[in-house]
Design a protein around this motif. Sequence first.
Motif, mmCIF file in Angstrom:
data_model
loop_
_atom_site.group_PDB
_atom_site.id
_atom_site.type_symbol
_atom_site.label_atom_id
_atom_site.label_comp_id
_atom_site.label_asym_id
_atom_site.label_seq_id
_atom_site.Cartn_x
_atom_site.Cartn_y
_atom_site.Cartn_z
ATOM 1 N N THR A 75 0.832 -1.203 0.000
ATOM 2 C CA THR A 75 0.000 0.000 0.000
ATOM 3 C C THR A 75 0.866 1.253 0.000
ATOM 4 O OG1 THR A 75 -1.751 -1.191 1.172
ATOM 5 C CG2 THR A 75 -1.882 1.209 1.186
ATOM 6 N N SER A 76 1.926 1.262 0.810
ATOM 7 C CA SER A 76 2.789 2.452 0.880
ATOM 8 C C SER A 76 3.523 2.694 -0.439
ATOM 9 C CB SER A 76 3.786 2.340 2.033
ATOM 10 O OG SER A 76 4.697 1.276 1.817
ATOM 11 N N LEU A 77 3.962 1.632 -1.095
ATOM 12 C CA LEU A 77 4.628 1.793 -2.394
ATOM 13 C C LEU A 77 3.666 2.338 -3.438
ATOM 14 C CD1 LEU A 77 6.761 -1.485 -2.505
ATOM 15 C CD2 LEU A 77 7.586 0.849 -2.116
ATOM 16 N N ASN A 78 2.440 1.824 -3.435
ATOM 17 C CA ASN A 78 1.445 2.304 -4.387
ATOM 18 C C ASN A 78 1.031 3.734 -4.054
ATOM 19 O OD1 ASN A 78 -1.781 1.950 -5.490
ATOM 20 N ND2 ASN A 78 -0.094 1.311 -6.793
ATOM 21 N N LEU A 79 0.933 4.059 -2.779
ATOM 22 C CA LEU A 79 0.598 5.417 -2.360
ATOM 23 C C LEU A 79 1.661 6.400 -2.852
ATOM 24 C CD1 LEU A 79 -1.028 7.525 -0.765
ATOM 25 C CD2 LEU A 79 0.203 6.777 1.293
ATOM 26 N N ALA A 80 2.930 6.058 -2.674
ATOM 27 C CA ALA A 80 4.009 6.945 -3.146
ATOM 28 C C ALA A 80 3.927 7.144 -4.659
ATOM 29 C CB ALA A 80 5.370 6.365 -2.753
ATOM 30 N N ALA A 81 3.684 6.062 -5.396
ATOM 31 C CA ALA A 81 3.585 6.162 -6.854
ATOM 32 C C ALA A 81 2.419 7.056 -7.259
ATOM 33 C CB ALA A 81 3.422 4.773 -7.467
ATOM 34 N N GLU A 82 1.278 6.924 -6.577
ATOM 35 C CA GLU A 82 0.108 7.736 -6.914
ATOM 36 C C GLU A 82 0.326 9.204 -6.543
ATOM 37 O OE1 GLU A 82 -2.362 7.119 -8.788
ATOM 38 O OE2 GLU A 82 -2.170 4.956 -8.939
ATOM 39 N N ILE A 83 1.061 9.465 -5.463
ATOM 40 C CA ILE A 83 1.386 10.853 -5.110
ATOM 41 C C ILE A 83 2.232 11.471 -6.211
ATOM 42 C CG2 ILE A 83 2.736 12.299 -3.535
ATOM 43 C CD1 ILE A 83 1.795 10.402 -1.256
ATOM 44 N N PHE A 84 3.248 10.744 -6.677
ATOM 45 C CA PHE A 84 4.085 11.250 -7.773
ATOM 46 C C PHE A 84 3.246 11.481 -9.031
ATOM 47 C CE2 PHE A 84 7.773 9.158 -5.509
ATOM 48 C CZ PHE A 84 8.384 10.356 -5.166
ATOM 49 N N TYR A 86 0.007 12.105 -9.235
ATOM 50 C CA TYR A 86 -0.868 13.254 -9.038
ATOM 51 C C TYR A 86 -0.091 14.570 -9.156
ATOM 52 C CZ TYR A 86 -3.800 16.754 -6.878
ATOM 53 O OH TYR A 86 -4.500 17.908 -6.633
ATOM 54 N N ARG A 87 1.085 14.628 -8.524
ATOM 55 C CA ARG A 87 1.881 15.857 -8.576
ATOM 56 C C ARG A 87 2.390 16.141 -9.994
ATOM 57 N NH1 ARG A 87 1.520 19.773 -5.687
ATOM 58 N NH2 ARG A 87 3.700 20.252 -5.860
ATOM 59 N N ALA A 88 2.695 15.089 -10.762
ATOM 60 C CA ALA A 88 3.225 15.285 -12.118
ATOM 61 C C ALA A 88 2.140 15.620 -13.128
ATOM 62 C CB ALA A 88 3.983 14.036 -12.565
ATOM 63 N N THR A 89 0.942 15.062 -12.937
ATOM 64 C CA THR A 89 -0.100 15.202 -13.962
ATOM 65 C C THR A 89 -1.309 16.006 -13.514
ATOM 66 O OG1 THR A 89 -1.296 13.191 -13.334
ATOM 67 C CG2 THR A 89 0.529 12.941 -14.904
ATOM 68 N N GLY A 90 -1.517 16.132 -12.196
ATOM 69 C CA GLY A 90 -2.719 16.789 -11.699
ATOM 70 C C GLY A 90 -3.976 15.969 -11.934
ATOM 71 N N SER A 91 -3.797 14.677 -12.206
ATOM 72 C CA SER A 91 -4.905 13.778 -12.510
ATOM 73 C C SER A 91 -5.891 13.685 -11.345
ATOM 74 C CB SER A 91 -4.354 12.379 -12.816
ATOM 75 O OG SER A 91 -5.330 11.386 -12.677
ATOM 76 N N GLU A 92 -7.168 13.906 -11.631
ATOM 77 C CA GLU A 92 -8.200 13.790 -10.604
ATOM 78 C C GLU A 92 -8.292 12.350 -10.108
ATOM 79 O OE1 GLU A 92 -10.751 15.152 -7.839
ATOM 80 O OE2 GLU A 92 -9.622 16.386 -9.246
ATOM 81 N N ASP A 93 -8.119 11.390 -11.016
ATOM 82 C CA ASP A 93 -8.120 9.975 -10.639
ATOM 83 C C ASP A 93 -6.979 9.693 -9.663
ATOM 84 O OD1 ASP A 93 -8.927 7.143 -10.893
ATOM 85 O OD2 ASP A 93 -7.002 6.947 -11.941
ATOM 86 N N GLY A 94 -5.813 10.266 -9.933
ATOM 87 C CA GLY A 94 -4.674 10.096 -9.033
ATOM 88 C C GLY A 94 -4.957 10.652 -7.656
ATOM 89 N N VAL A 98 -4.928 8.576 -4.185
ATOM 90 C CA VAL A 98 -4.110 8.982 -3.043
ATOM 91 C C VAL A 98 -4.961 8.993 -1.777
ATOM 92 C CG1 VAL A 98 -2.901 10.943 -1.992
ATOM 93 C CG2 VAL A 98 -2.362 10.261 -4.334
ATOM 94 N N ALA A 99 -6.144 9.574 -1.857
ATOM 95 C CA ALA A 99 -7.026 9.632 -0.684
ATOM 96 C C ALA A 99 -7.407 8.235 -0.213
ATOM 97 C CB ALA A 99 -8.274 10.447 -1.014
ATOM 98 N N SER A 100 -7.736 7.359 -1.151
ATOM 99 C CA SER A 100 -8.130 5.993 -0.796
ATOM 100 C C SER A 100 -6.979 5.219 -0.161
ATOM 101 C CB SER A 100 -8.631 5.261 -2.046
ATOM 102 O OG SER A 100 -8.870 3.901 -1.758
ATOM 103 N N LEU A 101 -5.796 5.295 -0.775
ATOM 104 C CA LEU A 101 -4.636 4.570 -0.251
ATOM 105 C C LEU A 101 -4.190 5.135 1.090
ATOM 106 C CD1 LEU A 101 -2.771 4.224 -3.649
ATOM 107 C CD2 LEU A 101 -3.711 2.329 -2.305
ATOM 108 N N PHE A 102 -4.295 6.459 1.261
ATOM 109 C CA PHE A 102 -3.946 7.058 2.546
ATOM 110 C C PHE A 102 -4.907 6.578 3.629
ATOM 111 C CE2 PHE A 102 -3.848 10.470 5.736
ATOM 112 C CZ PHE A 102 -2.493 10.429 6.043
#
Length: 108
Positions: A75-84, A86-94, A98-102
């Motif tokens: 979960t933490s590895l996937n959370l880090a990937a989704e944070i990156f 989201y920050r790189a693309t601004g994707s709403e899905d991302g 992030v909220a779900s994994l957190f």
Amino acid sequence: LDLALMETNDTVVITDGGLAMLRPELWTLSQKADHFEAIVSRHTREPGLVSDCSLDNFVGSTCAPVSTDNDGLWTSLNLAAEIFRYRATGSEDGKLKVASLFAGMKFL
């Protein structure tokens, strides 16, 4: 073990355990991310935890997520990937992932 390079640049690998064909493909980073996201999504269960997956065959067409002591790691590895992402693309899905994994990490 036996290897054969085909004219199409495909490689055929033959072992005592079976046969595999390796085919080079050009993918964009987005295509590659979508491919692996589809795999990871089969391992995600509520509340936003990424878990091990018990496979009933090597094809991987089925997946039954199971709870193990590694859920926090995946979960933490996937959370880090989704944070990156989201920050790189601004994707709403991302952002939603992030909220779900957190939430999953807080649950642990």
